[in-house]
Design a protein around this motif. Structure first.
Motif, mmCIF file in Angstrom:
data_model
loop_
_atom_site.group_PDB
_atom_site.id
_atom_site.type_symbol
_atom_site.label_atom_id
_atom_site.label_comp_id
_atom_site.label_asym_id
_atom_site.label_seq_id
_atom_site.Cartn_x
_atom_site.Cartn_y
_atom_site.Cartn_z
ATOM 1 N N HIS A 59 75.821 51.676 94.563
ATOM 2 C CA HIS A 59 75.467 50.512 95.376
ATOM 3 C C HIS A 59 73.975 50.216 95.295
ATOM 4 O O HIS A 59 73.143 51.121 95.373
ATOM 5 C CB HIS A 59 75.870 50.776 96.835
ATOM 6 N N GLN A 60 73.630 48.951 95.059
ATOM 7 C CA GLN A 60 72.254 48.450 94.972
ATOM 8 C C GLN A 60 71.566 48.800 93.651
ATOM 9 O O GLN A 60 70.361 48.583 93.505
ATOM 10 C CB GLN A 60 71.389 48.950 96.142
ATOM 11 N N SER A 107 83.731 44.592 95.168
ATOM 12 C CA SER A 107 82.434 44.782 94.520
ATOM 13 C C SER A 107 82.010 43.488 93.842
ATOM 14 O O SER A 107 82.837 42.648 93.471
ATOM 15 C CB SER A 107 82.529 45.912 93.489
ATOM 16 N N GLU A 124 76.647 45.486 93.967
ATOM 17 C CA GLU A 124 76.982 45.775 95.350
ATOM 18 C C GLU A 124 78.399 46.316 95.400
ATOM 19 O O GLU A 124 79.345 45.632 95.007
ATOM 20 C CB GLU A 124 76.840 44.526 96.228
ATOM 21 N N ARG A 130 72.073 42.656 90.607
ATOM 22 C CA ARG A 130 72.203 43.740 91.566
ATOM 23 C C ARG A 130 73.687 44.042 91.773
ATOM 24 O O ARG A 130 74.479 43.133 92.019
ATOM 25 C CB ARG A 130 71.557 43.357 92.898
#
Length: 563
Positions: free
Chosen positions: A79-80, A2, A93, A91
């Motif tokens: 996520h995002q 991540s 991820e 952001r």
């Protein structure tokens, strides 16, 4: 693994989350140091717990936001997700998120749009069969002009006035959004996507937010964009978040958009050159049918203004290039001799016409010590700017070499080795070097890959050198042994050297002038070298009959006067 991606100033800077916890803040000891006075020394932390990632505010002065909402306590990250720390946006991820399913190529939407100059959330819809919104035809590029013509005319005039005289494309798009925010006071966010000329993808180019205290991510639906681009129609959602038709469209419901409009910017040929989207998060200020009619009209004018500015920029760039090419043309002409030597008993003529502003043909003629005259003639492979650069180098090499090397063979060998030392692949030079001893009238020459000069005798017959005596072009093989040829020039004899732009000149029917016609003209032409050269050029022009040159045309003639 991540990671957090810092989105700032059009760049995406990744930070890998390697440990169990990463602190964010202004202090140098933080795992992710953020340079802003609005960020606390230790602002927030991202940590792993039970195989999932969380974010937690550490008592910062300005708070921490996830997807536009201020968090209290630890908050699960998906996520995002967007994390806002002071004025900075990151952001998240997730390592658990696999690659997204590729979208249909017909969508022409850039999958990397989120890394452009602003933060773009391009969500995809799992169920494309769902009816999403009302559509408004835009075949004319200005919507239905019959509806509220006064408002449309006012909007068109307003955007035309605000964009008048603007040719800077980077400042034009923000001006369009500024004008749209004046026309639509209920709009909270707006963005413009334009088609990339090389990839044909829609890329984000400008955005605007009315309020600074909200998540500054511009949120778009791929389904909506596909529909706008495919049908070339405007799309209106009066209340996207609560409309029952959108229950199966995950991206619509997750974008926190209460009402939105999305319309195409049609180019002069009627194809989508871009997209404009406006949305509002205020449920009390929804967009109505007349709003999208107005936006379509304004977008049509915006598209025309952008197209006009783009064409103006192209025209200005073309003019700049033309001016620069004209300067280059002047520089190249300066490399050619201003006038040819005037020697008793001899005549000299040379002409050079490039197919483009600059070319790769070359000639020179100058006197040497010891009652000698040097004639240099070459044709660089290709034409245009690349050939002209090689030509200019060849010119300087010949001048500096022949001035210090008296033997023709040694001079050509030195020129060849110099050109081979820094050769440009595919840019060889076919070349002829001639030195005439004016006392003995002996002509020594080397032919390097060029057509043999034509020697017209006093009785009208002509001769050429054997093909075996023609060596390789200059710049092909270092230390190549060139043959040196010798021949005495008798009174009344004329030597003609030309490039293949002469023999390959074409008329409108595509017929070549041909080498045979060159020989025939030399045989039957005038007996004076300068007149013969001028008449040969005129005959080539008559054959071309107005067809533009497809190659550089260069002719050199010289010889002794009749006894």
């Amino acid at each position: 693994m991540s990671k957090l991606v810092l989105l700032q100033s059009g760049e995406a800077v990744p930070y890998e989350l390697e440990g169990q916890e990463a602190t964010l803040g202004r202090h140098p000891d933080c795992d992710i140091q953020l340079q802003s006075n609005m960020v606390s020394r230790k602002h927030a932390r991202v940590f792993e717990e039970g195989g999932q990632q969380y974010v937690e505010d550490l008592g910062s002065g300005n708070g921490t936001f996830v997807n536009g909402k201020k968090i209290e306590g630890k908050t699960l990250l998906n996520h995002q997700d967007r994390i806002k720390v002071g004025p900075l946006l990151l952001r998240f991820e997730s390592k658990a998120a696999g690659p997204k399913t590729p979208q249909s190529s017909s969508s022409a939407i850039s999958a990397n749009a989120a890394t452009m100059a602003f933060n773009l959330d391009l969500a995809s819809d799992d169920d494309d069969s769902v009816t999403l919104m009302d559509t408004v035809d835009n075949s004319s590029g200005f919507g239905i002009m019959g509806a509220q013509p006064e408002a449309k005319l006012k909007g068109i005039l307003e955007i035309a006035k605000s964009l008048a005289g603007t040719v800077d494309l980077e400042s034009l798009l923000p001006k369009i959004l500024d004008t749209l925010f004046n026309v639509f006071p209920q709009a909270d966010r707006g963005c413009i996507l334009l088609k990339d000329a090389e990839t044909a993808q829609m890329l984000p180019r400008a955005y605007k937010h009315r309020r600074a205290d909200v998540d500054d991510t511009v949120k778009l639906s791929r389904t909506i964009l596909n529909k706008v681009l495919t049908e070339k129609s405007g799309i209106l959602s009066a209340d996207a978040a609560s409309d029952s038709r959108f229950e199966q469209s995950e991206s619509i419901s997750s974008l926190t958009i209460r009402s939105m409009m999305c319309v195409p910017m049609l180019s002069l040929d009627g194809e989508p050159a871009g997209v404009i989207q406006l949305d509002t998060q205020n449920p009390l200020q929804r967009f109505q049918k007349e709003d999208i009619d107005l936006l379509l009209a304004v977008a049509g004018q915006a598209a025309l203004s952008y197209e006009s500015a783009r064409l103006m920029v192209s025209a200005m760039e073309k003019k700049k290039q033309d001016d620069e090419m004209e300067i280059a043309r002047g520089v190249q002409q300066a490399l050619l001799p201003e006038k040819l030597p005037e020697i008793d008993g001899y005549q000299f003529f040379a002409s050079y016409d490039s197919a483009q502003a600059v070319g790769g043909d070359y000639y020179d003629c100058f006197t040497l010590d010891g009652d000698r005259v040097c004639l240099s003639f070459g044709d660089v492979a290709g034409k245009g700017v690349p050939a002209s650069l090689v030509m200019s180098r060849m010119s300087s090499v010949v001048q500096s070499t022949v001035a210090h090397v008296g033997d023709v063979g040694e001079a050509v060998a030195a020129i060849n080795n110099h050109m081979c030392a820094n050769a440009v692949e595919g840019r060889f030079v076919t070349y002829v070097l001639v030195i005439i001893d004016l006392k003995t009238h002996e002509m020594s020459l080397v032919i390097a890959g060029h057509m043999s000069p034509i020697i017209r005798k006093a009785d009208g017959e002509f001769e050429e050198f054997d093909e075996e005596s023609v060596g390789l072009p200059i710049g092909v093989l270092e230390d190549y042994p060139f043959d040196v040829l010798s021949r005495r020039l008798d009174p009344g004899e004329i030597v003609v050297i030309y490039t293949d732009g002469v023999s390959e000149a074409m008329n409108p029917s595509g017929d070549l002038y041909t080498e045979e016609r060159v020989r025939e003209f030399v045989k039957n032409g005038p007996a004076a070298a300068d007149v013969l050269g001028k008449d040969l050029l005129a005959d080539v022009r008559r054959h071309a009959n107005g067809r533009p040159q497809n190659d550089d045309i260069t002719i050199m003639t010289f010889g002794r006067n009749p006894a």
